[in-house]
Design a protein around this motif. Structure first.
Motif, short mmCIF file in Angstrom:
data_model
loop_
_atom_site.label_atom_id
_atom_site.label_comp_id
_atom_site.label_asym_id
_atom_site.label_seq_id
_atom_site.Cartn_x
_atom_site.Cartn_y
_atom_site.Cartn_z
N THR A 148 1.10 -1.23 0.09
CA THR A 148 -0.29 -0.24 -0.66
C THR A 148 1.04 0.96 0.35
OG1 THR A 148 0.12 0.13 2.67
CG2 THR A 148 -1.70 -0.37 1.02
N THR A 149 1.96 1.27 0.43
CA THR A 149 2.55 2.68 0.48
C THR A 149 4.40 2.47 0.02
OG1 THR A 149 3.08 4.04 2.68
CG2 THR A 149 3.45 1.90 3.05
N PHE A 150 5.12 3.67 0.83
CA PHE A 150 6.51 3.38 -0.40
C PHE A 150 6.97 4.31 0.66
CE2 PHE A 150 3.19 2.47 -3.83
CZ PHE A 150 3.59 1.36 -4.10
N ASP A 152 13.55 8.61 2.93
CA ASP A 152 14.62 8.70 3.82
C ASP A 152 14.06 10.33 4.54
OD1 ASP A 152 15.62 6.81 2.98
OD2 ASP A 152 16.55 7.75 1.26
N THR A 153 13.28 11.58 3.69
CA THR A 153 13.10 12.19 4.63
C THR A 153 11.97 13.50 4.05
OG1 THR A 153 14.16 13.79 2.68
CG2 THR A 153 15.49 13.60 4.11
N SER A 154 11.57 13.40 5.76
CA SER A 154 10.49 14.14 6.33
C SER A 154 10.35 15.17 4.39
CB SER A 154 9.81 15.14 6.82
OG SER A 154 8.41 16.03 6.65
N GLU A 155 10.90 15.83 3.99
CA GLU A 155 10.91 16.69 2.80
C GLU A 155 10.46 16.25 1.17
OE1 GLU A 155 11.26 19.73 1.98
OE2 GLU A 155 11.66 19.95 0.23
N GLN A 156 11.44 14.87 1.30
CA GLN A 156 10.80 13.97 0.42
C GLN A 156 9.27 13.50 -0.15
OE1 GLN A 156 13.52 11.06 0.68
NE2 GLN A 156 15.45 11.54 -1.12
N MET A 157 8.87 13.17 1.64
CA MET A 157 7.87 13.08 1.13
C MET A 157 6.84 14.07 1.03
SD MET A 157 5.20 10.63 1.51
CE MET A 157 5.95 9.25 2.93
N ALA A 158 6.90 14.63 0.88
CA ALA A 158 6.16 16.31 0.97
C ALA A 158 5.86 16.84 -0.52
CB ALA A 158 6.78 17.47 1.74
N ARG A 159 7.40 16.93 -0.61
CA ARG A 159 6.90 17.79 -1.97
C ARG A 159 5.89 15.94 -3.53
NH1 ARG A 159 10.78 21.26 -4.23
NH2 ARG A 159 11.02 19.29 -6.47
N LEU A 160 6.10 15.34 -2.69
CA LEU A 160 5.30 13.90 -4.00
C LEU A 160 3.32 15.03 -3.45
CD1 LEU A 160 6.73 10.48 -2.37
CD2 LEU A 160 7.17 12.29 -4.73
N PHE A 212 3.67 6.99 -3.43
CA PHE A 212 3.68 6.89 -1.64
C PHE A 212 2.30 6.51 -0.85
CE2 PHE A 212 0.16 10.30 -1.77
CZ PHE A 212 0.95 11.61 -2.65
N TYR A 213 1.43 6.10 -1.96
CA TYR A 213 0.01 5.63 -1.66
C TYR A 213 -0.43 4.84 -2.64
CZ TYR A 213 -3.56 4.37 1.37
OH TYR A 213 -4.54 3.88 2.49
N THR A 214 -0.46 2.98 -2.49
CA THR A 214 -1.06 2.89 -3.80
C THR A 214 -2.58 3.18 -4.28
OG1 THR A 214 -0.03 1.29 -3.78
CG2 THR A 214 -2.06 0.28 -4.62
N ARG A 215 -3.21 3.94 -3.04
CA ARG A 215 -4.50 4.70 -3.71
C ARG A 215 -5.16 5.43 -5.73
NH1 ARG A 215 -6.98 8.85 -1.17
NH2 ARG A 215 -6.26 8.01 0.35
N LEU A 216 -3.33 5.81 -4.97
CA LEU A 216 -2.52 7.32 -6.61
C LEU A 216 -1.96 6.80 -7.12
CD1 LEU A 216 -3.13 9.46 -2.86
CD2 LEU A 216 -3.10 10.45 -5.04
#
Ligand SMILES: *Cc1c(COP(=O)(O)O)cnc(C)c1O
Length: 426
Positions: free
Chosen positions: A32-34, A37-45, A54-58
């Motif tokens: 479901t999820t990926f 390494d950093t919070s910033e990387q995830m925020a940009r997604l 980041f999430y299989t619904r998308l």
């Protein structure tokens, strides 16, 4: 993998090109999820500033590989898998229509789509006007209103088997500044590529020939990338003005030709969530690997069965657009020179009762609510899918009370014809 390869090669190989040491076969990303390494990387997604999972619904890598294969087969720029063909049709319309909008559709469409458009979309404040597939350009244009946002039709309609004049529909759509959306489920891109005739968006119920083995319900939306939304920006604010749910990002400016599919993914999938499971996408991909082998066989078998039925004196009528003399033969030859699909319909001289007796006598051919898979099957709409309608209402819906829908599979055609013969004799 680009379009320099022929459709057969794309069926087998497009969408998944493993790098050194990676699996040869498209893997099922059953996650479901990926991880990041950093919070910033995830925020940009989340801001759509970077692309990544980041999430299989998308998005999910298995699904994306299969969507890329179908996009390549149709000659489109991007595609998105959905949980069903119904979801694909709903998303294709809802991505550009909102409450207060209107669209125009051919009346010769799948019953589920008809109900979605006429009843459920209406509850959302979106209205549809149906026009006959044979309507003239003037008649189609007359159905347009200032708030019309799309024109819709099926290449070969299920179950009435009418062939759409795609070029004519594209001319009217474009003269009115809206895209033409085509449901290309029955021919598949092996037999017809609607983008080559001016369609802008194509959808499929992948449940049918694409899967081909009746294992998974699924759908797909493909965008040609050809419709210039910004030229008609006032009609398509969802694509051409800032999306507040993404900090004021404008899809056409940020994503260009990928705007339509990006919006459908980032907004509709995020909020409505009709994703295809990666398991099903994996099975769909295996089906696609032989689509180019199966479609010609379906067509050859269907033509032989249709010719056989035409000659039998107990058969009242046969409808198959690949038969010379069929009302839609010329359109079929133009848009599908290698054959249309494996679905035919016919009626018996004894009418409704004889049709039921005939179906009950079949041995190899099964009665199922399905079409377009490897196994030959039949359905009697008046007794099954359209059971609530009177004979009069059936005729209005274009479904004769004696109509038998026969989905011809890829078995040996002699065995199919032998089963039909013994059931006619019974
Ligand atoms: C079956 C079908 C649909 C609906 O697809 P599902 O996958 O059953 O939701 C839509 N259009 C056509 C032409 C179909 O045959």
């Amino acid at each position: 993998m680009s379009q320099k390869f022929k459709p057969s090669t794309l069926c087998v190989q497009a969408g998944w090109t493993p790098k050194k040491g990676e699996p040869r076969v498209l893997p099922i990303y059953q996650s479901t999820t990926f991880k990041y390494d950093t919070s910033e990387q995830m925020a940009r997604l989340f801001d759509l500033e970077d692309s990544g999972y980041f999430y299989t619904r998308l998005q999910n890598p298995t699904n994306d590989a299969v969507a890329a294969k179908i996009a390549a087969l149709e000659g489109g720029v991007a595609a998105m898998l959905t949980s069903s063909g119904q979801a694909a049709n709903f998303y294709a319309i809802f991505n550009i229509c909102q409450s207060g909008d209107h669209f125009v559709s051919s009346s010769a469409i799948y019953g589920g789509t008809f109900n979605l458009f006429a009843v459920t979309m209406k509850k959302l404040g979106i209205e549809v006007t149906f026009i006959a597939p044979d309507a003239t350009e003037e008649e189609i244009a007359a159905a347009f209103r200032p708030n019309t946002k799309a024109l819709f039709g099926e290449t070969v309609s299920n179950p009435s088997l009418e062939v759409l004049d795609i070029e004519k529909f594209a001319r009217v759509a474009h003269a009115n500044g809206v895209p033409l959306i085509i449901d290309n489920t029955f021919p598949t891109p092996i037999n017809c590529r609607p983008f080559e005739w001016g369609a802008d968006i194509v959808i499929h119920s992948t449940t049918k020939y694409m899967d081909g083995h009746a294992t998974c319900v699924g759908g797909v939306i493909v965008d040609s990338g050809n419709f210039d939304w910004d030229v008609h920006a006032e009609k398509f604010p969802g694509l051409c003005t800032p999306d507040e749910s993404y900090h004021g990002l404008t899809y056409t400016k940020a994503f260009g030709k990928l705007a339509f599919i990006t919006k459908a993914t980032a907004q509709l999938m995020r909020d409505l969530g009709s994703i295809q499971s990666p398991q099903n996408a994996f099975l769909l991909n295996i089906g696609l690997e032989t689509l180019h082998l199966r479609m010609p066989r379906h067509c050859q078998n269907a033509l032989k069965v249709a010719q056989f039925l035409e000659k039998d004196e107990r058969v009242a009528w046969v409808n198959y657009c690949d038969l010379p003399g069929n009302k839609y033969h010329d359109l079929a030859k133009k848009y599908m020179p290698n054959g249309s699909c494996g679905v035919i319909s016919f009626g018996l001289k004894g009418g409704r009762e004889e049709s039921i007796k005939f179906m009950d006598s079949l041995k190899l051919i099964a009665i199922v609510t399905h079409v377009a898979d490897a196994r030959t099957c039949v359905l009697h709409p008046a007794s099954h899918t359209h059971r609530q309608l009177s004979d009069e209402q059936l005729m209005e819906a274009g479904v004769r009370p004696d109509l038998i829908r026969l989905s011809v599979g890829i078995e040996d055609v002699d065995d199919i014809i032998a089963d039909i013969t013994q059931a006619l004799n019974a």
